[in-house]
Design a protein around this motif. Structure first.
Motif, short mmCIF file in Angstrom:
data_model
loop_
_atom_site.label_atom_id
_atom_site.label_comp_id
_atom_site.label_asym_id
_atom_site.label_seq_id
_atom_site.Cartn_x
_atom_site.Cartn_y
_atom_site.Cartn_z
N GLU A 58 10.42 9.54 -4.01
CA GLU A 58 9.37 10.02 -4.92
C GLU A 58 8.02 10.06 -4.20
OE1 GLU A 58 9.28 7.87 -8.68
OE2 GLU A 58 11.42 7.44 -8.38
N LEU A 59 7.77 8.98 -3.46
CA LEU A 59 6.49 8.95 -2.72
C LEU A 59 6.39 10.11 -1.75
CD1 LEU A 59 6.05 5.13 -1.88
CD2 LEU A 59 4.92 6.47 -3.69
N GLU A 60 7.48 10.37 -1.07
CA GLU A 60 7.45 11.43 -0.07
C GLU A 60 7.13 12.78 -0.71
OE1 GLU A 60 10.80 11.33 2.52
OE2 GLU A 60 10.10 13.03 3.72
N ILE A 69 3.17 0.98 13.20
CA ILE A 69 1.85 1.54 13.52
C ILE A 69 0.82 0.46 13.83
CG2 ILE A 69 2.28 3.63 12.17
CD1 ILE A 69 0.43 2.58 10.02
N VAL A 126 0.83 -1.20 0.00
CA VAL A 126 0.00 0.00 0.00
C VAL A 126 0.87 1.26 0.00
CG1 VAL A 126 -1.76 1.29 1.28
CG2 VAL A 126 -1.75 -1.21 1.36
N TYR A 149 12.47 5.20 -4.77
CA TYR A 149 11.01 5.17 -4.86
C TYR A 149 10.39 5.84 -3.64
CZ TYR A 149 6.39 2.78 -5.15
OH TYR A 149 5.05 2.48 -5.21
N TYR A 179 0.59 4.84 1.27
CA TYR A 179 -0.32 5.55 2.18
C TYR A 179 -0.21 7.06 2.04
CZ TYR A 179 3.50 6.33 5.58
OH TYR A 179 4.64 6.73 6.21
N LEU A 208 14.41 0.94 -4.18
CA LEU A 208 13.30 1.23 -3.26
C LEU A 208 13.49 2.56 -2.56
CD1 LEU A 208 12.49 -2.26 -1.68
CD2 LEU A 208 10.93 -0.78 -2.97
N VAL A 245 6.44 1.26 7.51
CA VAL A 245 5.98 1.70 8.84
C VAL A 245 4.91 0.78 9.44
CG1 VAL A 245 6.50 4.12 8.38
CG2 VAL A 245 4.21 3.24 7.87
N ALA A 246 4.43 -0.18 8.66
CA ALA A 246 3.27 -0.97 9.10
C ALA A 246 3.52 -1.62 10.46
CB ALA A 246 2.92 -2.03 8.05
N LEU A 278 5.13 13.26 -2.96
CA LEU A 278 3.69 13.30 -3.25
C LEU A 278 2.86 13.24 -1.98
CD1 LEU A 278 3.81 10.82 -6.26
CD2 LEU A 278 3.32 13.28 -6.38
N GLN A 279 3.49 13.46 -0.83
CA GLN A 279 2.83 13.39 0.47
C GLN A 279 2.23 12.00 0.69
OE1 GLN A 279 2.72 17.39 1.50
NE2 GLN A 279 0.87 17.64 0.29
N THR A 280 3.03 11.04 0.31
CA THR A 280 2.64 9.65 0.52
C THR A 280 3.85 8.89 1.05
OG1 THR A 280 3.24 9.05 -1.73
CG2 THR A 280 0.94 9.69 -1.36
N GLY A 281 3.66 7.62 1.37
CA GLY A 281 4.75 6.76 1.81
C GLY A 281 4.40 5.32 1.51
N ALA A 282 5.39 4.43 1.69
CA ALA A 282 5.16 3.00 1.49
C ALA A 282 4.76 2.39 2.83
CB ALA A 282 6.42 2.34 0.94
N LEU A 283 3.57 1.84 2.87
CA LEU A 283 3.06 1.34 4.15
C LEU A 283 4.01 0.33 4.78
CD1 LEU A 283 0.90 1.04 6.35
CD2 LEU A 283 -0.25 -0.62 4.89
N TRP A 284 4.61 -0.51 3.94
CA TRP A 284 5.39 -1.60 4.51
C TRP A 284 6.63 -1.13 5.27
CZ3 TRP A 284 4.53 -0.91 -0.75
CH2 TRP A 284 5.61 -0.46 -1.52
N ASN A 309 -3.96 3.47 17.94
CA ASN A 309 -2.67 3.61 18.64
C ASN A 309 -2.75 4.69 19.70
OD1 ASN A 309 -1.35 1.60 17.25
ND2 ASN A 309 -0.77 2.98 15.59
#
Lengths: 373, 373, 373, 373
Positions: C31-33, C47, B86, C28, B88, C25, C43-44, C35-41, B184
Motif C-alpha cells: 500500500e505504501l509503495e 541507507i 517512519v 502494508y 518515507y 506488514l 531500508v534504514a 503512494l510513492q512511499t515506503g517503511a523506513l525500517w 551516502n
C-alpha cells in the motif's frame, strides 16, 4: 627645548631605558632634534607604559542635574543655528577632544514637536538612545523610523541622516553616541551637509525592523554590502523580553549579569564597525564581580537604580543617569533593589578593540572579586 | 561488455564528440576496458549534458492519503523494533537511494504519548517540521525543546538527538527532512547509537530559543564553533508574525511572494551546512512567475491552499500536503484563496549549491513568465 | 516489486531496525509503495551504514601500460571529432558514472604539435598535470599559460578554456582531473561550446603566474570575486624547491611525509571550490603510517618510485603511474629508494568534505600504524 | 575657562553651527561646564571638519644626515642601558606622541657584531627593514631569522622578540616601524620584559620562510589562529624578482607604478592587523599621477633615486632616505633615472583604515593629475 627642560624617562628595571643625562648626550640630543629625530631611550618608558593608563576619568552624569539645562537649550538656540542642539558630555580628562570617555563622544539632544534637524552625513558612526517624549523619529538613507523610550537607532558611518519630532508629539530628549573623536584622531573624518538640507522618505515607515527585525529570519534575495547592520532600529520591548527570557536559562556573566549584545543580524557581529552596544539586566539584589578590559564604555540606566564601583570609586545611579568606564579600569555593578531588575544600556568601542586584535580582559583576583570603595 | 552493446553517445555539433564506431575502434575500446580505462569520446556527451537533467520527478504527497497509513504504523511496529517508525517519501526516480527528491530524504513519523525513540548521531543533517499533535519534544545534545504545529527544529550533523511525545500529549505527526542520500553518495556517512540509548537533559528546557531566539540580540561571551545554528528551534508564531510584518513593506519576490530564510543567527547563513530552510507567504490571490534553479526543494503547506506548476504539471495542494521540485525545473506557485494567505515551508540543499559555487537561476522568459499547465 | 523480492535490512542491535516480515506488514508495504512511499525500517540499516562503504576500489594505472594506447588515440581520432581525445580512468566500482574514484573523473590526453582542442566551459572544475612533452599550453578566459612536465594548471568552473600544443613542440601527454561525476550527481552540470570554437588571448602570456605567483606578495588594487584561485598555473620547479626547503625544517606528517597544499593565494584556501591539490615528498627510505579519512584521492607519481598500501593491498608505483584511494580506506606510502626522494601529486574532493562539514580522519591504531599487506 | 577665552567655532553655512555669543549664552556655558558638559554648537565645526586635516607634516629624513648620528649612538649608550638604542623620527606635528607620521612610530637602530637587545613583548605591532650590514637576526617566539639588506621582518603584537647581530657580522642599521602611538592613543598598550631577558631559539633557523615562503603552497595540517602572518620574513631577492616579473604583464597603478602588498599567506590580508606594507617599483622615467587617501604612510627608498611631491612640496630622495605622507594629502612619485628602476618600501596603517571602514581615496583631477610643486 632647553636642556634643563629636556625630559628623560628613566626606570631602573632590566630591559627598560635607564640612561643618565651627560653633557655629551644632551648635546647629542640637540643635534638629533635639529634633524627632526630624537633618542628613543629618553622617551621609551613614557611611550611604552607597562599597561594602559587612561587619560579619562570615571564620571557619572545625573539626569536630574542635566535635564533642565537640556530643555533650556531649546529656548536659547534654534536647531537651524545650532546645527544640532546638543549638550555634550565632557570628560575632565578629554576636554581637548570633546569626548565623554576615550574616543567616544556623547550628548543629550532635545527637540520640540514639529522641529527637525538638517540632514547630513559623516565618517563618524552614530546612535541615539531615546530617553523621553513621544513622536521622535530618525531618517537614515530614506528609511524613516519612529522611536519611543529606550529604543536604540543607528545612523551609521556615511549615511544621510536627520532627526525630528512629529507635530503631534511631545518634547523629546535622547542620548547621542558617536565616535567623532576617534574619526578625528584617525584623520579620517569627512562631513557633508545634504544638498537639500532634508532628505525624502523613500521606503515605508519602519521598513528596516519589518524586514530585518525578525527572529533568525532574513528576507531572501536581499542585497547588503555595508559594514553596518541593515536593522537600524532596536526596540525596547522585545529587548527587555529577550533579556527576561534569557535570564530564565542562564547564570549570567559574573561581571555583567544577564547581558546581550545588539548585533548585525547579517553577520552576528557588532551593529557598526566602530561602535558596539549591549543591554544588560542586573537581577534583584545582584552585585557583580569586578573585571577590567581594554575599550571605553558609556552606560545609560534604562531601568531601575543601583551603583557601580569604577576604579575604586562608587557611583550611585538611577534611571536615565549616564556614566562611563575608561579603558582598563576595574568596574562592578550592583542593583540596589531587592525586588526589581535594573537594566543598563551601553555603547562602546569594543569593535575597534576586536578588529585590531587589542581586546584584553582581566578579573579582579583579590577580595572575592570586589573593589574596596 | 559485448561489442554490440557498447554505448557511443554521438552528437553532430561542433565541439561535441561524434566518432563513428569502426572495427578498429571497437577493438581498441576492448583493449582500453581491460586496462580499466575507456575512450572519453564514447561517453562524453552523456556525462556532460548541456544542462542538468534531474533523475527526480515532481511529486505531490497528499496528507489525506498518507495520514491514516502513518498513524497505522504505530499499530504495526514499535519504536524499539523500527529504530524510527517512519513512512518515507520515495521519489519514483530515486528509489535506489530512498530519496524524496535529489539527495534529500523525507518521511512522516508518528509517536504516541509517552513514546520516545532511541538517541543516536549521524553525519546526515536533519530537521523536523511538526504537523499535528501536542506534547512533542526533541532533545539535541542535552537541550530539550518542546514543539507545536508548524514549529521547525534542527538535529544537526553529529549531534546526539532523540524525539518523543510527553505522556500528557496527544499522538503527534511530523515531517523529517535529512540528507542521508547525500551523505551516502559522498561516502561520508557515520552512524552511532547512544551508549545509553537515551541522553540526559542537561540544560533548562527550551534554553536554545531563550538564548538565541531574540531579535538581533546575542548572549555575550558565548562559545560556538559548530557549523550549524545555536538556535535549534524556530517557532511558528514569530515566523508567521515576521512574514506578516515584512509583507507590509515589501513587494516580495516575483517567484516566491513574501519569502524569508531561516538563518543561523551567529552568521546570517543557513541553519545547517548542507540543508537550508525557508517559509514563504503567498498573499490572497497571488500567482507567482516561474523560474528554475539548481538544487532540490521539498515543500510542506503550512497554511492555506493553492497550486504549483512544476515542469509544466499542475499540483493542487492544501494544508499539510508535501511536494517536491527537482533541480532546474521551472516552478511557480499560486494561492487559491482570495481572502486568506497561504504559507509554504521549504527545505532544500541550497547551502550545498552555494558552498560549492553551483547555484544558478533562470526566469522563464516566455508567456509572461507562466508555464502552460 | 514482488513480495518475495522485497528487501528488508535487519540488524539485531539496539537502536537499529529489526522488524520481521509478516503478511500484514508485507501488505502494508505494498500500500505504501502505491503512494510513492515506503517503511523506513525496511531500508534504514542500508541507507545509514555504521561508517562509509566506498563503492570504489583501489586501482593503480601503470603508465607503461597506458602510454602506447594514449598515443595511439591520436592515430585513431581527430580532436575535432573526439571533442577531447582522452583515455579516461574507469574505476571498476564506478563504471556507471565514468569516475576514477568517488565522484572524480580523470583521464590521459595527448596532443601533437600544432593541434588544439575547441574552447568550452562547464560547471565541472578541472585541472591538468603535465606528464611529458614540450610546447603544451592552456588558455583560460583569455590568459594563456605555457606548460612543462609536472606543471599543474587550473581550468575552473565556468571558465572558457582550451588546450593545445605549439607547432614547435613535441607530442604531449597530460592527466586531466575533473569533478564531472559530482556535477552530474548534484544535477548542476552545464556545458557550453565557445561560440567561435576558439577564444582570443587577451592578456600577456603567463600573466597569471607573473601577477599571482610571488611569495606572499599581491598586486595592489586587484579585483577578484571568483571562487577559485587567480593563480592558474603552479610550476614544478618552485614547488619542488619549496618542498625541499620545507623538508629541512619539518618532521613532516606521519601519514604523508613532507606535504604541502596548493592554495588560492587570495584566501589561503583550496585552488578551486570543489577540487583540492597537494604535492608531497617522501624522503629517501621513508615509510609513512596508515590513516584514513573521508574524501576521494587520485595520485600521480611526479618523481621516484615506491609503493602504497591501500585497504590492505600493496601497489608498487614508479614515475607517472596513477593510483586512487577511495573514501575511508586506510592508506600508507613508502619510498623504495634509499637515496632519492619521491614525490606524489594528488588531487581530491577535500574542499567538498570541508565545505560541507564532513571531513573526518582516523589513524590506524594497530600494528604500529602499518597495515598487513 | 574665562568668558573672554571661550572658543566658539562658527561657520556661516546652512547645516553648520553659527550661534552668536550672548551674555545669557555665556552664562549658560559656564553652568554647563560645571556639570562636565558643554554646548555642542560651540565646538561642532571644530570637531567635525569638512575633511581630514592631518596634524602631521610631510618630512624627508636624509640617510646621509642621519647615518653618522645613528652609528654614534653605539658609542654613547649600551643596548642594556638604552633598552633599544634607536634614533626615532619625530614629525614636527606629532612631537607629543613621538610619531613619525599619524600614529606610526619609526626609528633607526644600530647594532655591532655580537650585540643583542633584551627580549620583550608589547601590544604594538612592529617590523624591521634592514638598511645595511651583515649578520643581523631577529628572534620571534623562538623562530630565529637571519636578515640582509632590504629584508623585511615582522615582530607582531604580543610576540616575544629580540634583535641582534652575530659575532661574525658587521655593524648593522635598520629601520623599525611600530604603531606604539596608536596603541597608546587607544589605551591598549601593554609591555612585558622577558623573564630571562633572552629567549631560546626553539625552531630551526629560518623555519618560518621555509614553511610559509613558498609560492601558493602551504604546509598541510598547520595550526595558526593568530591575527598576523605565519610568514615572518620577506626577503628582498624574491620580492624584487616578483616586481620585475609583474612589471612585464601590468600597466601598473597610475599613482604607484608597479606595486605589490606584502600579505599574510594564510588570508591574503595584511601582514599584521594594524600595519600593512608594500614594495613598489617606479620604472625608468616613470612619474605617477597624484592621489590622496586616508591613512598614514612611511616610505624608505630601497633602490634608486627620484622625488615625490607631497601636498605640493617636492622631496628629492635617494637610496635609504625615508619620508612620510600624512593622511589625505596628495602625493605623486617620480623616478629620476631614465635607465634604472627605483623601488620604495612602505609601511602604513591601511589595515586600520580598512578594518574600521574608513578607507577613502581620491585622484587629483586638475592639471593632468599633477601637483604644482
Amino acid at each position: 627645548m632647553s636642556r634643563a627642560a629636556r625630559a628623560n624617562y628613566r626606570e631602573d628595571v632590566a630591559g627598560r631605558a635607564n640612561v643618565e643625562d651627560t653633557p655629551e648626550l644632551l648635546a647629542y640630543y640637540d643635534e638629533l632634534e635639529n634633524l627632526q629625530t630624537g633618542a628613543l631611550w629618553t622617551v621609551a618608558n613614557k611611550i611604552e607604559p607597562w599597561q594602559p593608563q587612561s587619560s579619562s576619568v570615571p564620571v557619572l552624569w545625573r539626569y536630574q542635574d542635566l535635564r533642565a539645562h537640556v530643555l533650556r537649550s531649546a529656548d536659547l538656540v534654534s536647531p537651524e543655528k545650532a546645527g544640532r542642539r546638543v549638550i555634550y558630555l565632557n570628560n575632565p580628562g578629554r576636554k581637548d577632544v570633546a569626548a565623554a570617555v576615550g574616543w567616544l563622544y556623547s550628548g543629550l539632544q532635545t527637540m520640540r514637536p514639529g522641529e527637525l534637524a538638517s540632514a547630513h552625513a559623516h565618517s563618524a558612526s552614530a546612535l541615539r538612545f531615546i530617553m523621553e517624549g513621544q513622536g521622535a523619529y530618525t531618517i537614515v538613507d530614506g528609511h524613516k523610523m519612529t522611536l519611543g523610550a529606550n529604543d536604540f537607532v543607528l545612523t551609521p558611518n556615511g549615511t544621510w541622516h536627520e532627526h525630528g519630532v512629529s507635530a503631534e508629539g511631545t518634547p523629546c530628549i535622547w542620548q547621542d553616541g558617536l565616535d567623532i573623536p576617534l574619526m578625528n584622531a584617525l584623520e579620517a573624518n569627512f562631513y557633508v551637509v545634504h544638498p537639500d538640507l532634508q532628505q525624502a522618505v523613500t521606503h515605508p515607515v519602519d521598513d528596516s525592523p519589518a524586514a530585518w527585525g525578525a527572529t533568525a529570519l532574513h528576507p531572501v534575495g536581499h542585497k547588503w554590502d555595508k559594514g553596518y547592520s541593515p536593522l537600524l532600529k532596536y526596540q525596547w520591548e522585545p529587548t527587555y523580553e529577550a533579556l527576561s527570557r534569557y535570564a530564565r536559562v542562564t547564570d549570567g556573566s559574573p561581571y555583567d549579569g544577564v547581558i546581550m549584545d545588539y548585533v548585525n543580524p547579517l553577520t552576528g557581529g557588532p551593529v557598526m564597525q566602530t561602535i558596539g552596544a549591549s543591554m544588560q539586566m542586573l537581577r534583584p539584589g545582584e552585585h557583580t564581580k569586578a573585571h577590567r578590559h581594554t575599550g571605553s564604555y558609556i552606560y545609560q540606566v534604562a531601568k531601575g537604580r543601583g551603583w557601580s564601583v569604577i576604579n575604586g570609586q562608587r557611583f550611585d545611579w538611577r534611571e536615565r543617569d549616564i556614566f562611563c568606564v575608561p579603558s582598563w579600569m576595574f568596574h562592578e555593578h550592583a542593583n540596589a533593589s531587592a525586588g526589581e531588575d535594573a537594566c543598563l544600556f551601553c555603547f562602546n568601542d569594543l569593535p575597534v578593540m576586536k578588529a585590531l586584535g587589542l581586546y584584553r580582559e582581566q578579573a579582579l583576583a583579590e577580595n572575592g572579586g570586589h573593589q574596596a570603595a
